[in-house]
Design an enzyme around this catalytic site. Structure first.
Site, short mmCIF file in Angstrom:
data_model
loop_
_atom_site.label_atom_id
_atom_site.label_comp_id
_atom_site.label_asym_id
_atom_site.label_seq_id
_atom_site.Cartn_x
_atom_site.Cartn_y
_atom_site.Cartn_z
N ASN A 198 0.73 -1.34 -0.20
CA ASN A 198 -0.10 -0.02 -0.06
C ASN A 198 0.82 1.23 0.02
OD1 ASN A 198 0.70 -0.49 2.78
ND2 ASN A 198 -1.29 0.37 3.60
N GLU A 220 5.59 -4.38 11.70
CA GLU A 220 4.35 -3.41 11.49
C GLU A 220 3.30 -3.84 10.77
OE1 GLU A 220 6.47 -0.63 8.76
OE2 GLU A 220 8.24 -0.31 10.11
N CYS A 242 -2.96 1.19 6.99
CA CYS A 242 -2.98 0.67 8.34
C CYS A 242 -3.55 1.45 9.34
CB CYS A 242 -1.42 0.20 8.46
SG CYS A 242 -0.30 1.67 8.62
#
Ligand code: NAP
Length: 494
Positions: free
Chosen positions: A171, A262, A296
């Site tokens: 992304n 992450e 996210c």
């Protein structure tokens, strides 16, 4: 073939297939196999990437190990100089790189340019921060510990870990690649990158770092096929991964190396009665629907006090009606999600909510990978969308009767990335922030990553360690001490 078409990075393509990058050269894999990359908008194969073999991965690891030794001896100011140059090249080529992002991941054109420029800034800042923090060491003297004399001096400084394996997600492929490349290199490490397969073309960014021959490599192939081989490779000294649940599996298999994970999030937006409702609506729309919710830190559930819910839902719906839905080339606000399987997953969540009685504020509409923005009101905890990360333009609203109820829902999630609170009462906001089990809480603003030097971390299944430029540089180093032992304390200088 955006980059190749520009002639800027023409050496990266071999016929129909993108080369991988090793030892300062773009190479074709001996496997003779490639992976098709499908354009999310046209749903046609856009290009193909090499499926590297395990033997090729081994060679890359060996070369990285050798290059790292020389790089670690390169003066810090020279490492910084190289990063500054790379940052400038990155920015200079922002247009062709952004063009790739539009084709590969349907990123709206203006956002794609912003990502590349931000990435250049991140690399420059990393160079400056690296010079500051890696140039410092520590001196300890022994008599500060009980029972010791002043006869030992301990000098400690930060040294590189060795070879860093970097795996970014689809992304923010450029930003989240350089957020690993920059800290790894400034700290004196070599770096092996496994890019998200969907986003290979834009990895022409490697040409920004050409002077680091052998020091950075880019191996390609489906993560599900070469991923374990890479993450369990004995030549890897650190793994920096950004992505979804895959990261949890990697952390269970990885050896005794530092991990920076992450991972996903279910960022909650808690709205209290005294909030500025226009501000809330604007942040919900921007926070939940930018890049079609594929962030996210997107707002992924709204927990709103019943008394203001109708007003906010109405304001959000009015804004959603104005969003432009369509292809990324038209700078649409809502563009196709990255793959058909992602669109199917999102649809599964929507249908589950429908069966269980959620209120649809818009009609559910999908064409191929393009899903129109959808607000689901009166969502209850028994619905999957109350807990799962859709990674698409669909947002659940859960009505609450107290701030405690909102905190309880937020903390019951297995994720703990970010959250946000809207209220005019700063004391209440701070108390709620303290109670929320998330790595970051934003007050009166939607969750966001950045500025890139801010610490950024997830709790629980949202991650291990902390990022942000300074934290990443520190994480990619270890402390080395040298102890100077002076003659016996009984020996005195007069
Ligand atoms: P993903 O499916 O987990 O993939 C991430 C990366 O892992 C890709 O490069 C992928 O390669 C690779 N991979 C897949 N299987 C692997 C394996 N077995 N071993 C090693 N690598 C493997 O995630 P995504 O769909 O790209 O990204 C979306 C997710 O990332 C969301 O959950 C989002 O919340 C999260 N995210 C988190 C942050 C953060 O900072 N916390 C930031 C951005 C995104 P292939 O492409 O070849 O499969």
């Amino acid at each position: 073939m955006a980059l190749a078409g520009t002639g800027v990075f023409s050496e990266i393509i071999d016929g129909e297939v993108y080369r991988y990058y090793a030892d300062g050269e773009w190479r074709s894999s001996a496997s003779g196999k490639s992976v098709a990359i499908v354009n999310p908008t046209t749903r046609q194969t856009q290009y193909r990437v090499q499926a590297c073999t395990q033997e090729e991965v081994n060679k890359v690891m060996e070369a990285a190990k050798v290059a790292q030794k020389a790089w670690a001896r390169t003066p810090l100011w020279k490492r910084a100089e190289l990063l500054h140059k790379a940052a400038a090249i990155l920015k200079e080529h922002k247009a062709p790189i952004a063009e790739c992002l539009v084709k590969e991941i349907a990123k709206p054109a203006k956002d794609a340019v912003t990502e590349v420029v931000r990435s250049g800034d991140l690399v420059s800042y990393t160079a400056e921060e690296g010079v500051r923090i890696l140039g410092e060491g520590k001196l300890l003297v022994s008599d500060s510990f009980p029972g010791n004399e002043r006869n030992k001096y301990c000098l400690s400084s930060k040294i590189p870990l060795g070879v860093v394996l970097a795996i970014p997600p689809f992304n923010y492929p450029v930003n989240l690649a350089v957020s690993k490349i920059g800290p790894a290199l400034i700290a004196g490490n070599a770096l092996v990158l496994k890019p998200p397969t969907q986003v290979y073309d834009s990895f022409g960014i490697f040409n920004s770092f050409t002077e680091c021959e052998g020091l950075i490599s880019c191996v390609t192939g489906k993560g599900s096929e070469i991923g374990d081989f890479l993450t369990m490779h004995p030549g890897v000294n650190c793994i920096s991964f950004t992505g979804g649940d895959t990261g949890i599996a990697i952390s269970k298999k990885a050896g005794m190396v530092p991990l920076q994970m992450e991972l996903g999030g279910k960022d909650a937006c808690i709205v209290l009665e005294d909030a500025d409702l226009d501000l809330v609506a604007a942040n919900i729309v921007k926070g939940a629907f930018s890049y079609s919710g594929q962030r996210c830190t997107a707002v992924k559930v709204v927990l709103i006090m019943e008394s203001v819910a109708d007003a906010v839902v109405q304001k959000v719906n009015a804004k959603l009606a104005k969003l432009k839905v369509g292809p990324p080339e038209d700078n649409s606000d809502i563009t196709p999600v990255v793959t058909e399987s992602s669109a199917n997953f999102i649809e599964g969540l929507v249908m589950d909510a429908k069966e269980k009685g959620a209120t649809f504020c818009q009609e559910y509409r999908r064409e191929g990978n393009l899903i129109w923005p959808l607000l689901l009101d009166h969502v209850r905890p028994d619905m999957r969308i109350a807990w799962e990360e859709p990674f698409g333009p669909v947002l659940p609203v859960i009505r609450i009767n107290s701030a405690e109820e909102g905190i309880h829902h937020c903390n019951a999630s297995n994720f703990g990335l970010q959250g946000c609170i809207f209220t005019r009462d700063i004391n209440k906001a701070i108390l709620i922030s303290d109670a929320m089990e998330t790595g970051t809480v934003q007050i009166n603003y939607a969750p966001a990553r950045g500025p890139d030097h801010f610490p950024f971390q997830g709790l629980k299944d949202s991650g291990i360690g902390s990022q942000g430029i300074t934290n990443s540089i520190n994480m990619m180093t270890k402390v080395k001490s040298t102890v100077i032992n002076l003659p016996s304390p009984s020996y005195t200088m007069g």
